[in-house]
Scaffold this active site. Sequence first.
Site, PDB file in Angstrom:
ATOM      1  N   ASP A 117       0.849  -1.190   0.000  1.00 51.71           N
ATOM      2  CA  ASP A 117       0.000   0.000   0.000  1.00 51.71           C
ATOM      3  C   ASP A 117       0.881   1.235   0.000  1.00 51.71           C
ATOM      4  O   ASP A 117       1.966   1.230   0.584  1.00 51.71           O
ATOM      5  CB  ASP A 117      -0.908   0.023   1.235  1.00 51.71           C
ATOM      6  N   ASP A 136      -7.139  -1.333  -4.572  1.00 45.29           N
ATOM      7  CA  ASP A 136      -8.258  -1.070  -3.665  1.00 45.29           C
ATOM      8  C   ASP A 136      -9.264  -0.106  -4.297  1.00 45.29           C
ATOM      9  O   ASP A 136     -10.472  -0.258  -4.114  1.00 45.29           O
ATOM     10  CB  ASP A 136      -7.755  -0.493  -2.343  1.00 45.29           C
TER      11      ASP A 136
END
Length: 160
Positions: A117, A136
């Site tokens: 991330d 995401d």
Amino acid sequence: MRLLTWSAFAAFLIDQISKYVVIHMMELSRVRAIEVLPPLLNFRYGENRGINFGLFADGSEASRWFLIVLALLICGGVLLWVRRTRLRPIALISAGLLIGGALGNVVDRLLYGYVLDFLNNSCCGLNNPFVYNVADIFIFAGAIGLIFFSDEKKAEKKRQ
């Protein structure tokens, strides 16, 4: 199905390229933070071993494989549903985005043991500690698209 395939491929590719560029080429894994458009957009290095908000984040191999299998089952379920249902093109694209994003995160879990991330957004004096990735975004957009655009019509069986 062609729209689904191409949108899944595009989402997967964009996710993996963005992670490679930001994490490896820009060396975010080493510097840990890059201010892009502060405070609205920042790159912050993150290793997500669970799902949203730390669920299943104990870091064990069992939870890693559980999340891989779960993501693959969800992708399979979406594919099966799409094959049995006549959907508008925008819903097929949405399904592809969801699947491509999910597969991007699966590849991360297989390669690294966790999901990479790097996106962080803060605003208006509030410091957001959470990070996410492009996959995401595609998963969320795909799910929302399926909710709003899947006015499903059961595929009519041929009468003989």
